[in-house]
Design an enzyme around this catalytic site. Sequence first.
Site, short mmCIF file in Angstrom:
data_model
loop_
_atom_site.label_atom_id
_atom_site.label_comp_id
_atom_site.label_asym_id
_atom_site.label_seq_id
_atom_site.Cartn_x
_atom_site.Cartn_y
_atom_site.Cartn_z
N CYS A 73 -5.40 3.38 13.17
CA CYS A 73 -5.55 1.64 13.86
C CYS A 73 -6.08 0.65 13.60
CB CYS A 73 -5.05 2.17 15.70
SG CYS A 73 -5.57 0.98 16.79
N VAL A 83 -9.08 4.48 -5.16
CA VAL A 83 -8.93 5.62 -3.37
C VAL A 83 -7.43 6.11 -3.58
CG1 VAL A 83 -9.29 3.04 -2.11
CG2 VAL A 83 -7.18 3.15 -3.59
N PRO A 119 -12.61 1.79 -22.66
CA PRO A 119 -12.13 1.84 -23.75
C PRO A 119 -12.07 0.70 -24.31
CG PRO A 119 -10.38 2.25 -22.67
CD PRO A 119 -11.81 2.48 -21.25
N CYS A 166 -7.54 -0.83 17.72
CA CYS A 166 -8.42 0.79 17.94
C CYS A 166 -9.43 1.67 16.96
CB CYS A 166 -7.70 1.87 19.46
SG CYS A 166 -6.90 3.19 18.70
N HIS A 205 -14.83 3.19 -2.05
CA HIS A 205 -13.77 1.96 -0.99
C HIS A 205 -12.60 2.75 -0.32
CE1 HIS A 205 -14.75 -0.59 -4.80
NE2 HIS A 205 -15.93 -0.85 -3.23
N CYS A 248 -2.89 3.09 20.81
CA CYS A 248 -2.78 1.75 21.78
C CYS A 248 -1.78 1.02 20.83
CB CYS A 248 -4.01 1.34 21.53
SG CYS A 248 -4.41 0.04 20.05
N TYR A 261 0.84 -0.68 0.07
CA TYR A 261 -0.10 -0.07 0.09
C TYR A 261 0.80 1.35 -0.50
CZ TYR A 261 -4.35 -2.31 -0.29
OH TYR A 261 -5.27 -3.07 -0.47
N THR A 312 -15.20 1.55 -15.37
CA THR A 312 -14.83 0.51 -14.06
C THR A 312 -15.18 -0.51 -14.46
OG1 THR A 312 -15.88 -0.61 -11.40
CG2 THR A 312 -17.19 1.39 -13.58
N SER A 313 -14.95 -1.92 -14.51
CA SER A 313 -15.61 -2.96 -14.30
C SER A 313 -16.74 -3.87 -14.54
CB SER A 313 -14.16 -4.05 -14.47
OG SER A 313 -14.31 -4.05 -12.74
#
Length: 255
Positions: A126, A102, A221, A129, A118, A157, A66, A195-196
């Site tokens: 976290c 995202v 496309p 928490c 999403h 935490c 990520y 989008t698919s």
Amino acid sequence: MITSSLAERLREAQHVVVFTGAGASAESGIPTFRDALTGLWERFDPAQLATSDAFRADPSLCWGWYEWRRHKVLQAQPNGAHFAIAELASRVPKLTVVTQNVDDLHERAGSQNVVHLHGSLHSPRCIDCGQAHTLSLASDALPGDGSRIEPPRCSACSGYVRPGVVWFGEMLPEGAWSVGLAAAEECDVFLSIGTSGIVYPAAELPLRALGRGATVVHINPAQFKVSSQEHFLQGPASVMMQSLLREAFGDHPVS
Ligand code: OAD
């Protein structure tokens, strides 16, 4: 093909929903998920990277992946589709942008109140928490796509910080889903871009809009079948969105 009646529908619309998927950011150099060869899910196993079990099993592998994606987004720029969508907001009485993406490229192109179904790469929290965590914005060295990076620890935490995205098996953020659904059910034109359309519940939105009588337009496309009541515009998002704005509103100067 953009017909004159489609252009007119957009020109006269009171509420337009723009619903985007990974294809809207493809021209910014952000890989999609399912495109042949280049899609993220062609090269990586979602079960190893995009579930909470995967994170708990190997936090560094998951966090590193990520971080690679977040850095790619930090180095990317919005493309013509993002700018045309932001421009559309000034052409119609109401525009709601609902994205499965995202990244923050809609916002950086000028769109406001973007509904992120999403989650976001830029809002980690976290895993234990839930406390929000701030990451540095510096787009220094891009980590490799297989880098292992130990996730930061929560200041409250000491739990691991996880990406602020929705993983497989998780619920969509409730507020985002209810705003997206209400907009889909209220709008008169619904533009589904890049989008698919196979990941639910997000993929339900164009169907809800269609069920309420909205004009539904798909931009992609890659040709796919749509019902006789829907429109399909074949081409890259930037080109098709700029053409659509030109046909509907004439003079527009979209960069
Ligand atoms: P996909 O990778 O499934 O689909 C991307 C779509 O974009 C494909 O239909 C491509 O043909 C199209 N595309 C490629 N280049 C394009 C361009 N220049 N202009 C317009 N379209 C283009 O991505 P999504 O539909 O966004 O979920 O995937 C949906 C969800 O699946 C993602 O949000 C993610 C993923 O697993 C989660 O992470 C929960």
